[in-house]
Design a protein around this motif. Structure first.
Motif, PDB file in Angstrom:
ATOM      1  N   ARG B   9      41.757  38.299 -22.452  1.00  0.00           N
ATOM      2  CA  ARG B   9      40.688  37.302 -22.414  1.00  0.00           C
ATOM      3  C   ARG B   9      40.063  37.138 -23.817  1.00  0.00           C
ATOM      4  NH1 ARG B   9      38.278  34.124 -18.819  1.00  0.00           N
ATOM      5  NH2 ARG B   9      36.178  33.389 -19.276  1.00  0.00           N
ATOM      6  N   ILE B  11      41.563  37.578 -26.629  1.00  0.00           N
ATOM      7  CA  ILE B  11      42.515  36.797 -27.427  1.00  0.00           C
ATOM      8  C   ILE B  11      42.360  35.311 -27.089  1.00  0.00           C
ATOM      9  CG2 ILE B  11      44.983  36.285 -27.758  1.00  0.00           C
ATOM     10  CD1 ILE B  11      45.516  39.299 -27.529  1.00  0.00           C
ATOM     11  N   GLY B  12      42.195  35.017 -25.817  1.00  0.00           N
ATOM     12  CA  GLY B  12      41.981  33.633 -25.384  1.00  0.00           C
ATOM     13  C   GLY B  12      40.746  33.032 -26.026  1.00  0.00           C
ATOM     14  N   ILE B  13      39.650  33.801 -26.014  1.00  0.00           N
ATOM     15  CA  ILE B  13      38.373  33.306 -26.553  1.00  0.00           C
ATOM     16  C   ILE B  13      38.467  33.095 -28.064  1.00  0.00           C
ATOM     17  CG2 ILE B  13      35.949  33.945 -26.955  1.00  0.00           C
ATOM     18  CD1 ILE B  13      36.091  35.424 -24.207  1.00  0.00           C
ATOM     19  N   GLY B  15      41.214  32.894 -29.874  1.00  0.00           N
ATOM     20  CA  GLY B  15      42.258  31.897 -30.121  1.00  0.00           C
ATOM     21  C   GLY B  15      41.709  30.491 -29.969  1.00  0.00           C
ATOM     22  N   PHE B  16      40.882  30.287 -28.958  1.00  0.00           N
ATOM     23  CA  PHE B  16      40.279  28.973 -28.742  1.00  0.00           C
ATOM     24  C   PHE B  16      39.334  28.614 -29.885  1.00  0.00           C
ATOM     25  CE2 PHE B  16      38.656  25.309 -26.883  1.00  0.00           C
ATOM     26  CZ  PHE B  16      37.277  25.344 -26.884  1.00  0.00           C
ATOM     27  N   THR B  17      38.560  29.600 -30.322  1.00  0.00           N
ATOM     28  CA  THR B  17      37.630  29.379 -31.441  1.00  0.00           C
ATOM     29  C   THR B  17      38.403  28.936 -32.678  1.00  0.00           C
ATOM     30  OG1 THR B  17      36.178  31.064 -30.518  1.00  0.00           O
ATOM     31  CG2 THR B  17      35.804  30.484 -32.822  1.00  0.00           C
ATOM     32  N   THR B  19      41.382  27.445 -32.729  1.00  0.00           N
ATOM     33  CA  THR B  19      41.893  26.085 -32.481  1.00  0.00           C
ATOM     34  C   THR B  19      40.813  25.036 -32.755  1.00  0.00           C
ATOM     35  OG1 THR B  19      43.387  26.870 -30.749  1.00  0.00           O
ATOM     36  CG2 THR B  19      42.866  24.534 -30.737  1.00  0.00           C
ATOM     37  N   TYR B  41      37.561  34.325 -37.934  1.00  0.00           N
ATOM     38  CA  TYR B  41      38.061  34.437 -36.562  1.00  0.00           C
ATOM     39  C   TYR B  41      39.575  34.522 -36.512  1.00  0.00           C
ATOM     40  CZ  TYR B  41      33.394  33.977 -34.744  1.00  0.00           C
ATOM     41  OH  TYR B  41      32.063  34.207 -34.456  1.00  0.00           O
ATOM     42  N   LYS B  45      41.775  37.302 -34.573  1.00  0.00           N
ATOM     43  CA  LYS B  45      42.831  36.913 -33.618  1.00  0.00           C
ATOM     44  C   LYS B  45      44.134  37.632 -33.953  1.00  0.00           C
ATOM     45  CE  LYS B  45      45.508  33.089 -31.809  1.00  0.00           C
ATOM     46  NZ  LYS B  45      46.594  32.273 -32.291  1.00  0.00           N
ATOM     47  N   GLU B  49      46.034  40.323 -31.583  1.00  0.00           N
ATOM     48  CA  GLU B  49      47.387  40.035 -31.091  1.00  0.00           C
ATOM     49  C   GLU B  49      48.348  41.177 -31.416  1.00  0.00           C
ATOM     50  OE1 GLU B  49      47.939  36.260 -32.990  1.00  0.00           O
ATOM     51  OE2 GLU B  49      47.724  35.171 -31.105  1.00  0.00           O
ATOM     52  N   ILE B  59      52.712  38.980 -27.316  1.00  0.00           N
ATOM     53  CA  ILE B  59      52.029  37.712 -27.018  1.00  0.00           C
ATOM     54  C   ILE B  59      52.732  36.558 -27.753  1.00  0.00           C
ATOM     55  CG2 ILE B  59      50.275  37.750 -28.843  1.00  0.00           C
ATOM     56  CD1 ILE B  59      49.375  37.207 -25.192  1.00  0.00           C
ATOM     57  N   ARG B  60      53.532  36.920 -28.777  1.00  0.00           N
ATOM     58  CA  ARG B  60      54.366  35.932 -29.483  1.00  0.00           C
ATOM     59  C   ARG B  60      55.724  36.593 -29.724  1.00  0.00           C
ATOM     60  NH1 ARG B  60      50.368  35.810 -33.503  1.00  0.00           N
ATOM     61  NH2 ARG B  60      52.008  36.598 -34.874  1.00  0.00           N
ATOM     62  N   TRP B  72      60.161  40.757 -24.991  1.00  0.00           N
ATOM     63  CA  TRP B  72      59.699  39.364 -24.809  1.00  0.00           C
ATOM     64  C   TRP B  72      60.053  38.873 -23.412  1.00  0.00           C
ATOM     65  CZ3 TRP B  72      56.296  36.094 -26.434  1.00  0.00           C
ATOM     66  CH2 TRP B  72      56.483  34.700 -26.353  1.00  0.00           C
ATOM     67  N   ALA B  75      57.900  40.365 -20.626  1.00  0.00           N
ATOM     68  CA  ALA B  75      56.469  40.008 -20.613  1.00  0.00           C
ATOM     69  C   ALA B  75      56.166  39.084 -19.428  1.00  0.00           C
ATOM     70  CB  ALA B  75      56.088  39.336 -21.928  1.00  0.00           C
TER      71      ALA B  75
END
Lengths: 55, 84, 207
Positions: B9, B11-13, B15-17, B19, B41, B45, B49, B59-60, B72, B75
């Motif tokens: 979560r 990473i999501g937050i 990552g969104f920041t 973007t 940020y 991130k 990750e 995650i990548r 991979w 996952a």
């Protein structure tokens, strides 16, 4: 609501075109988790749907 | 929320920041304030990750160094939601 | 080129399937104002864009729209997961099921399949940006309509609220891209020529 009369700035904004105001960086939400749920980190861009006219 | 879900979560937050700041900078390329925020940020991130991918799952794909099993492929699929 | 991050941009965790809702919501997957149209529109327009910053923005927003497309697919998938034949028959989902079972296929709620007629890539940067601003508003309106349908479904409302707000932000960015474009043209007549096509007679350059 501030009244913005375009004819006061007609040199800057000629007719037959549309202009979106520039967003100025005024800081981001302190609570980034809250910003995530809203869908933007910029408070001035938060325009939620209320689904009703009289709120 | 367990540790893994909380980290995902986060990473999501972050990552969104990142973007959001990137899109802002696309139209405001000289805004030094925004650039500082982005750099800050983005570093967080990247760090999250790396840590997450080592501890839980990549995650990548470039974080998917594997030994005996292809990490991979193993996952979880993010579109499965709670039942996944 | 593209990379993939093994996460949705915003989480989708829908605990209860709802085939009736899925039939309406699928419009934001493959409908006229949905995320497939948005991503294809911007990623197509980017090539003929004469200004680097604007092309870069189209690419970045187009990329984010692909992430939204994935979220919409996840929403429809979770809303139709493990449906029984009884639920399929009673909800009217049988018309979709007969052609796709529980597979995800891009179409509008009314049944029109996704197609390129749902977007334009005009090769004129001013026109394309107005198309984009309109597209973001159309998507926002569609999300408004969906939010009215999911008032009692917080699992669905949460990602939809996120997606709706993204449309507002994208609208602002395209508006700013239009301002950038305007600054590069002659304010006395923005429409004198197409900066992506017409050349200077002397130097043969376009930009």
């Amino acid at each position: 609501m501030q009244e913005f009369r375009l004819d006061e700035h007609s040199e800057q904004f000629p007719v037959a075109m549309a202009y979106v105001p520039w967003q100025r960086f005024e800081g981001i939400y302190e609570d980034l988790e809250k910003a995530y749920c809203i869908g933007t980190i910029f408070p001035e861009l938060n325009k939620p749907f209320t689904g009703g006219r009289c709120v | 929320m367990n540790n893994k879900d909380q980290m995902l979560r986060d990473i999501g937050i972050v990552g969104f920041t990142v973007t959001e700041l990137a899109l802002y900078l696309d139209t405001h390329p000289h805004d030094r304030n925004a650039i500082e925020y982005f750099n800050h940020y983005n570093r967080i991130k990247t760090q999250l990750e790396k840590e997450f991918s080592k501890k839980y799952f990549p995650i990548r794909v470039d974080l998917a160094e594997s030994n005996q099993e292809w990490r991979w492929g193993a996952a979880p699929l993010p579109w499965e939601g709670v039942c996944g | 080129m593209w990379s993939y991050e093994r996460r949705l941009e915003f989480p989708v965790n829908i605990k209860e399937p709802n085939a009736q809702l899925a039939q309406a919501i699928i419009s934001q997957y493959g409908g006229p104002d949905g995320e497939m149209g948005a991503s294809m529109r911007y990623l197509s327009q980017k090539f003929a864009t004469p200004y680097k910053e604007v092309a870069g923005l189209l690419n970045d927003i187009g990329t984010e729209e692909l992430a939204h497309l994935e979220m919409m697919g996840a929403i429809v998938y979770q809303l139709t997961r493990n449906l029984s034949m009884d639920e399929i028959e009673k909800s009217g989902f049988d018309k979709y099921y007969v052609d796709h079972t529980l597979g995800i296929w891009p179409q509008a709620a009314g049944g029109i399949p996704f197609n390129a007629c749902e977007f334009q890539s005009k090769g004129d940067i001013i026109t394309d940006l107005f198309e984009d601003m309109a597209a973001e508003q159309k998507a926002r309106s569609t999300y408004d309509n969906i939010l009215r349908l999911v008032k009692d479904c917080p699992d669905v409302a949460a990602p939809i609220k996120f997606l709706r707000e993204r449309e507002v932000v994208h609208f602002q960015r395209f508006g700013e891209a239009l301002r950038i474009t305007q600054d590069k043209l002659d304010a006395k007549n923005f429409y004198a020529f197409n900066p992506g096509f017409d050349r200077c007679e002397d130097c043969g350059c376009k930009k």
